[in-house]
Design a protein around this motif. Structure first.
Motif, PDB file in Angstrom:
ATOM      1  N   GLY A 173      34.081 -67.751  -7.251  1.00 38.95           N
ATOM      2  CA  GLY A 173      32.966 -67.822  -6.909  1.00 38.95           C
ATOM      3  C   GLY A 173      32.700 -69.398  -6.877  1.00 38.95           C
ATOM      4  O   GLY A 173      32.088 -69.995  -6.069  1.00 38.95           O
ATOM      5  N   ASN A 210      34.274 -75.861 -15.171  1.00 38.75           N
ATOM      6  CA  ASN A 210      33.057 -75.316 -15.710  1.00 38.75           C
ATOM      7  C   ASN A 210      32.938 -73.623 -15.568  1.00 38.75           C
ATOM      8  O   ASN A 210      32.175 -72.917 -16.727  1.00 38.75           O
ATOM      9  CB  ASN A 210      31.962 -75.678 -14.980  1.00 38.75           C
ATOM     10  N   ALA A 211      33.880 -73.192 -14.797  1.00 41.11           N
ATOM     11  CA  ALA A 211      33.843 -71.745 -14.572  1.00 41.11           C
ATOM     12  C   ALA A 211      35.027 -71.031 -15.656  1.00 41.11           C
ATOM     13  O   ALA A 211      35.153 -69.874 -15.836  1.00 41.11           O
ATOM     14  CB  ALA A 211      34.188 -71.197 -13.476  1.00 41.11           C
ATOM     15  N   MET A 212      35.888 -71.793 -16.388  1.00 32.88           N
ATOM     16  CA  MET A 212      36.829 -71.310 -17.121  1.00 32.88           C
ATOM     17  C   MET A 212      36.336 -70.706 -18.524  1.00 32.88           C
ATOM     18  O   MET A 212      35.342 -71.344 -18.973  1.00 32.88           O
ATOM     19  CB  MET A 212      37.809 -72.462 -17.547  1.00 32.88           C
ATOM     20  N   GLU A 260      36.815 -53.723 -20.347  1.00 36.01           N
ATOM     21  CA  GLU A 260      35.667 -52.892 -20.745  1.00 36.01           C
ATOM     22  C   GLU A 260      36.214 -51.687 -21.566  1.00 36.01           C
ATOM     23  O   GLU A 260      35.185 -50.970 -21.830  1.00 36.01           O
ATOM     24  CB  GLU A 260      34.702 -52.628 -19.756  1.00 36.01           C
ATOM     25  N   LYS A 272      26.359 -74.114 -18.964  1.00 34.79           N
ATOM     26  CA  LYS A 272      27.060 -73.836 -17.714  1.00 34.79           C
ATOM     27  C   LYS A 272      26.148 -73.808 -16.464  1.00 34.79           C
ATOM     28  O   LYS A 272      26.325 -74.532 -15.509  1.00 34.79           O
ATOM     29  CB  LYS A 272      27.714 -72.420 -17.510  1.00 34.79           C
ATOM     30  N   GLU A 323      39.546 -56.394 -15.193  1.00 37.94           N
ATOM     31  CA  GLU A 323      38.238 -56.677 -15.992  1.00 37.94           C
ATOM     32  C   GLU A 323      37.671 -55.186 -16.460  1.00 37.94           C
ATOM     33  O   GLU A 323      37.005 -55.217 -17.527  1.00 37.94           O
ATOM     34  CB  GLU A 323      37.237 -57.385 -14.880  1.00 37.94           C
ATOM     35  N   TRP A 324      37.750 -54.224 -15.620  1.00 38.66           N
ATOM     36  CA  TRP A 324      37.363 -52.895 -16.107  1.00 38.66           C
ATOM     37  C   TRP A 324      38.054 -52.522 -17.256  1.00 38.66           C
ATOM     38  O   TRP A 324      37.434 -51.843 -17.888  1.00 38.66           O
ATOM     39  CB  TRP A 324      37.071 -51.968 -14.898  1.00 38.66           C
ATOM     40  N   ASP A 348      29.193 -54.591  -3.262  1.00 36.55           N
ATOM     41  CA  ASP A 348      28.181 -55.028  -4.183  1.00 36.55           C
ATOM     42  C   ASP A 348      27.460 -53.951  -4.794  1.00 36.55           C
ATOM     43  O   ASP A 348      27.145 -53.716  -5.888  1.00 36.55           O
ATOM     44  CB  ASP A 348      27.279 -56.223  -3.739  1.00 36.55           C
ATOM     45  N   GLY A 358      36.096 -63.064 -10.653  1.00 34.03           N
ATOM     46  CA  GLY A 358      34.781 -63.248 -10.170  1.00 34.03           C
ATOM     47  C   GLY A 358      34.142 -64.684 -10.370  1.00 34.03           C
ATOM     48  O   GLY A 358      33.762 -65.284  -9.402  1.00 34.03           O
ATOM     49  N   GLU A 359      34.133 -65.141 -11.530  1.00 36.06           N
ATOM     50  CA  GLU A 359      33.553 -66.304 -12.027  1.00 36.06           C
ATOM     51  C   GLU A 359      34.219 -67.588 -11.175  1.00 36.06           C
ATOM     52  O   GLU A 359      33.667 -68.398 -10.524  1.00 36.06           O
ATOM     53  CB  GLU A 359      33.388 -66.584 -13.408  1.00 36.06           C
ATOM     54  N   LEU A 392      31.295 -57.990 -16.745  1.00 41.11           N
ATOM     55  CA  LEU A 392      30.550 -56.771 -15.842  1.00 41.11           C
ATOM     56  C   LEU A 392      29.718 -55.862 -16.553  1.00 41.11           C
ATOM     57  O   LEU A 392      28.948 -55.471 -15.852  1.00 41.11           O
ATOM     58  CB  LEU A 392      31.848 -55.881 -15.568  1.00 41.11           C
ATOM     59  N   MET A 393      29.842 -55.827 -17.856  1.00 37.43           N
ATOM     60  CA  MET A 393      28.997 -54.989 -18.693  1.00 37.43           C
ATOM     61  C   MET A 393      28.283 -55.627 -19.590  1.00 37.43           C
ATOM     62  O   MET A 393      28.898 -56.859 -20.142  1.00 37.43           O
ATOM     63  CB  MET A 393      29.923 -53.858 -19.050  1.00 37.43           C
ATOM     64  N   PHE A 434      25.214 -59.440  -9.244  1.00 37.91           N
ATOM     65  CA  PHE A 434      25.635 -58.177  -8.747  1.00 37.91           C
ATOM     66  C   PHE A 434      27.053 -58.469  -7.890  1.00 37.91           C
ATOM     67  O   PHE A 434      27.906 -57.662  -7.693  1.00 37.91           O
ATOM     68  CB  PHE A 434      24.606 -57.623  -7.853  1.00 37.91           C
ATOM     69  N   SER A 435      27.340 -59.706  -7.287  1.00 37.97           N
ATOM     70  CA  SER A 435      28.611 -60.092  -6.854  1.00 37.97           C
ATOM     71  C   SER A 435      29.607 -60.682  -7.368  1.00 37.97           C
ATOM     72  O   SER A 435      30.939 -60.538  -7.277  1.00 37.97           O
ATOM     73  CB  SER A 435      28.224 -61.113  -5.759  1.00 37.97           C
ATOM     74  N   ARG A 436      29.171 -61.297  -8.451  1.00 36.33           N
ATOM     75  CA  ARG A 436      30.119 -62.083  -9.368  1.00 36.33           C
ATOM     76  C   ARG A 436      30.582 -61.623 -10.672  1.00 36.33           C
ATOM     77  O   ARG A 436      31.219 -62.168 -11.336  1.00 36.33           O
ATOM     78  CB  ARG A 436      29.873 -63.571  -9.676  1.00 36.33           C
ATOM     79  N   GLY A 437      29.774 -60.552 -11.193  1.00 36.56           N
ATOM     80  CA  GLY A 437      30.150 -59.740 -12.456  1.00 36.56           C
ATOM     81  C   GLY A 437      29.974 -60.831 -13.338  1.00 36.56           C
ATOM     82  O   GLY A 437      30.794 -60.758 -14.420  1.00 36.56           O
ATOM     83  N   ASN A 438      28.766 -61.463 -13.598  1.00 32.52           N
ATOM     84  CA  ASN A 438      28.476 -62.405 -14.455  1.00 32.52           C
ATOM     85  C   ASN A 438      27.269 -62.219 -15.033  1.00 32.52           C
ATOM     86  O   ASN A 438      26.446 -62.916 -14.818  1.00 32.52           O
ATOM     87  CB  ASN A 438      28.659 -63.822 -13.941  1.00 32.52           C
ATOM     88  N   ARG A 452      28.420 -49.645 -12.420  1.00 33.22           N
ATOM     89  CA  ARG A 452      27.810 -50.029 -13.636  1.00 33.22           C
ATOM     90  C   ARG A 452      26.877 -49.032 -14.358  1.00 33.22           C
ATOM     91  O   ARG A 452      27.051 -48.680 -15.464  1.00 33.22           O
ATOM     92  CB  ARG A 452      27.152 -51.445 -13.312  1.00 33.22           C
ATOM     93  N   THR A 490      27.153 -52.127  -8.542  1.00 37.08           N
ATOM     94  CA  THR A 490      25.873 -51.721  -9.099  1.00 37.08           C
ATOM     95  C   THR A 490      25.871 -50.394  -9.740  1.00 37.08           C
ATOM     96  O   THR A 490      25.509 -49.954 -10.570  1.00 37.08           O
ATOM     97  CB  THR A 490      24.873 -52.178  -8.593  1.00 37.08           C
ATOM     98  N   VAL A 530      28.773 -46.056 -15.497  1.00 37.78           N
ATOM     99  CA  VAL A 530      29.653 -46.348 -16.618  1.00 37.78           C
ATOM    100  C   VAL A 530      28.621 -46.490 -17.951  1.00 37.78           C
ATOM    101  O   VAL A 530      28.883 -45.871 -19.075  1.00 37.78           O
ATOM    102  CB  VAL A 530      30.412 -47.562 -16.623  1.00 37.78           C
ATOM    103  N   LEU A 531      27.712 -47.277 -17.690  1.00 31.30           N
ATOM    104  CA  LEU A 531      26.654 -47.367 -18.939  1.00 31.30           C
ATOM    105  C   LEU A 531      26.250 -46.133 -19.475  1.00 31.30           C
ATOM    106  O   LEU A 531      25.949 -45.989 -20.535  1.00 31.30           O
ATOM    107  CB  LEU A 531      25.525 -48.459 -18.614  1.00 31.30           C
TER     108      LEU A 531
END
Lengths: 414, 290
Positions: A383, A412-414, A98, B56, A94-95, A66, A379-380, B42-43, B254-258, A73, A70, A76-77
């Protein structure tokens, strides 16, 4: 115009022909900071330096990564991404979305990765058809680890079905032994859950935890999965909440518990304590056919055409997938090489089982990505599933309620 | 010229701080609000998609748990800390000899980090190591005190540790308040033969209203931002039974990238803070006008 093209082409050729001109540089972001992990990374650093490269190490402590994510991120930002980053599974894609990953297809083709990596694992390293990450190792997640002395004393065999597992556990419980060592952290609950789902068939696993098919999620089979989870909960001691996985491994090691269901990083703990597989402890796949994998890899980030850094990325990718690093690293880490052509002579019994099963399951279509370790889902949704699994495991929720909650959470996470 | 300078210098001196606050507080609140209306993963992304993240958020059982926990924890933590703090202050106010030593002992927990408090209580409450194991060791085999691993009770262990940490501080606040009450009035009341408990309930405590308000504001902001205590004591577990909005936001960001989801939960947390602080500011500002 033609002249210019010719000039560009010739320059490109000369760069390709004279890679020595560039001075390979790599800044590597990873979270391998524990003893055996740091030792494994040091192997890579040495090889990199031997080939004339300059390695800038950027370790960010904190298992699970984790904190490292961070840091990534922020980098990259600010438009200053590290050269290579420890990433895995759908996170790579996912990256990529971006727009910050680099293309390393040149190295991959030159080194013939497509011939030595199992297709299924290679797919994870590709972004829109080109290579963007280099795989390091394969961890099998669905293992049962057992204390051999306890099993022998109680006349229990290594279980091959969940019924056998339950029967063996009941017997052990009557003998006053905690059957299952487990840590109450949500990812450990998820690790149990995916093993039980796999136990109900590779196809079911595929449709429920990879395709997220609502019919599979809201099925009788899923109710049975949660029933088994409730049974497993009964085999865990009362004091498991918040326990780390390695403490659970220590319980098996010290004879306080009989089994642990955990990936093969647990083997590293046994070996570090001087235990011998087959004599002190046993390893076996969890019931059902199938192989859940967790592949560590390094994704290469876009470095804006800086020649030294591109050379660094290429060298790094070549070394990571190279046979000598694959062997040394995986001997240290407890996993198996991702290449199919590395000799396993120095590896232990459990690694041999792992490699054989991987080849067998790849052929029969039951080589599957682990959801609990971020290989199958983004992730979503991952999780959301973990939230339901851990809520069910830590309460007296009924299996029907859990299935309903699971279906809603995924939708809900889709 | 000198007058003009005198008027302008304060403004010039305050301008950088003011600008910094404008950007780093209000600017970022606005930025978070913006991100909460996007599909950022993520970003951060900046294309607005409406209130989907909030829909949600409210459909997520884990967020419900987090908000419920915030209200249980917040209410109990504030009420118990204030009652205990006030009682301790009143007892200490009885001109006892060892007041200095006792005051230090009660105030001491405030010097600890919440992480230390959480870790210590994690050991004390662990059924295999702490109170339960100890009492069973004395021979009471059926004694059970397993709140820490019981999902329905785990949130109360956080209240317990939080109260242990903060009531001493509240005591110090109240003690200062008690000492600031005019002694002449109390003497007059005593001369009139009014019993001590009546003096407290009718004269001293009502005159300490501002202290109550300060204690309330300090405790409620401690409750809402509470994060370290949960992480150290239960890690949000068992399951996610002790999640608070702050830990939920951390997990999402930070853990789920959301990031979008995390931003929307942060906005709701801010709304909760405003619900408490705005009436307070309002009453403060109005008092000045009257």
């Amino acid at each position: 115009m033609k002249m210019k093209n010719l000039f560009v082409a010739s320059t490109a050729l000369s760069i390709a022909a004279l890679p020595v001109l560039a001075d390979p540089q790599a800044e590597v972001l990873h979270w391998w900071t524990s003893g055996s992990e740091a030792k494994s990374v040091a192997v890579l650093q040495e090889e990199f330096a031997e080939r004339g490269g300059t390695w800038t190490d950027m370790p960010v402590a904190g298992g699970g990564g984790d904190a490292a994510m961070t840091a990534l991120r922020a980098r990259v930002l600010s438009g200053n991404a590290p050269t290579a980053v420890q990433l895995k599974g759908p996170a790579i894609q996912e990256w990529y979305e971006e727009g910050v990953l680099a293309d390393i297809s040149d190295v991959a083709e030159q080194q013939g990765w497509a011939d030595v990596l199992p297709d299924q694992l290679a797919e994870h390293m590709k972004c829109d058809g080109h290579w963007c990450a280099a795989p390091v190792n394969v961890h099998r997640v669905n293992w049962i680890w057992a204390n051999k002395a306890i099993l022998d004393q109680n006349g229990v065999e290594m279980p091959t079905t969940w019924e056998e597992f339950n029967a063996a556990s009941d017997k052990l419980q009557e003998a006053g032994i905690t059957p299952l060592a487990h840590g109450g952290q949500s990812w450990q609950d998820a690790t149990l859950f995916e093993a039980v789902v796999l136990g109900h068939g590779a196809e079911f696993y595929q449709s429920a935890l990879i395709d997220l098919d609502p019919e599979a999620l809201d099925s009788e089979t899923m109710v049975e999965v949660f029933d088994e989870m409730r049974t497993l909960r009964g085999y865990v001691d009362d004091n498991f909440s918040g326990r780390d996985w390695n403490l659970a491994t220590a319980m098996v090691m010290n004879g306080e518990a009989a089994f642990q269901i955990m990936g093969d990083w647990a083997k590293g703990e046994f070996l570090a304590a001087g235990k011998v597989p087959g004599e002190d402890f046993l390893c076996g796949a969890t019931p059902g056919d199938g192989y859940l994998y967790n592949v560590d890899s390094f994704a290469m980030f876009d470095v804006g055409g800086d020649e030294d850094k591109v050379a660094g990325q290429n060298l790094l990718a070549e070394l990571i997938v190279g046979p000598s690093f694959q062997e040394t690293f995986n001997l240290n880490k407890g996993s198996i090489p991702v290449r199919s052509d590395v000799s396993l002579d120095d590896f232990d019994m459990c690694a041999h089982i792992s490699a054989e099963d991987m080849a067998k399951d790849a052929a029969s279509g039951s080589l599957l990505p682990s959801y609990a370790h971020g290989m199958a889902l983004r992730g979503e949704p991952a999780g959301a599933i973990t939230d339901v699994v851990t809520a069910h495991f830590n309460s007296d929720m009924s299996s029907q309620d859990a299935v309903q909650m699971l279906t809603e959470a995924v939708a809900n996470a889709m | 010229m000198q007058n003009w300078l005198e008027r302008q210098v304060p403004k010039v001196v305050l301008a950088p701080t003011f600008a910094a606050i404008l950007i780093f507080v209000y600017g970022f609140i606005g930025w978070t609000a913006w991100v909460s209306l996007t599909n950022s993963k993520l970003m951060p992304r900046y294309d607005l998609v409406g209130f989907g993240q909030y829909t949600k958020l409210f459909a997520t059982p884990r967020w419900d748990t987090a908000m419920n926990n915030l209200f249980i924890f917040g209410a109990l933590f504030i009420i118990i800390s204030m009652v205990l703090g006030l009682l301790l202050a009143i007892f200490l106010d009885q001109k006892i000899r060892t007041e200095g030593a006792i005051r230090t002992i009660f105030l001491y927990p405030m010097a600890l980090s919440m992480i230390v408090t959480g870790t210590a209580w994690k050991w004390i409450l662990n059924p295999g190591l702490g109170i339960e194991a100890m009492v069973r060791g004395w021979g009471y085999e059926n004694f059970t005190f397993d709140w820490l691993i019981n999902p329905d009770m785990a949130i109360y262990t956080i209240v317990l540790a939080g109260v242990w940490q903060s009531s001493g501080f509240v005591m110090a606040l109240f003690l200062a308040g008690l000492r600031s009450v005019d002694g002449e009035i109390i003497k007059a009341a005593q001369v009139d033969g009014i019993p001590t408990h009546r003096i407290y309930t009718a004269i001293i405590i009502p005159s300490m209203a501002p202290i109550f308000l300060s204690a309330f504001i300090v405790l409620s902001h401690l409750a809402i931002k509470s994060f370290d205590l949960v992480i150290a004591l239960t890690g949000g577990g068992p399951g996610y039974a002790t999640d608070l909005p702050a830990t939920y936001m951390y997990a999402m960001a930070f853990s789920r990238g959301n990031l979008g989801q995390a931003a929307s939960s942060a906005m709701i947390m801010m709304a909760v803070v405003f619900a408490i602080v705005v009436p307070y500011l309002y009453s403060e500002l109005r008092a000045k006008h009257d």
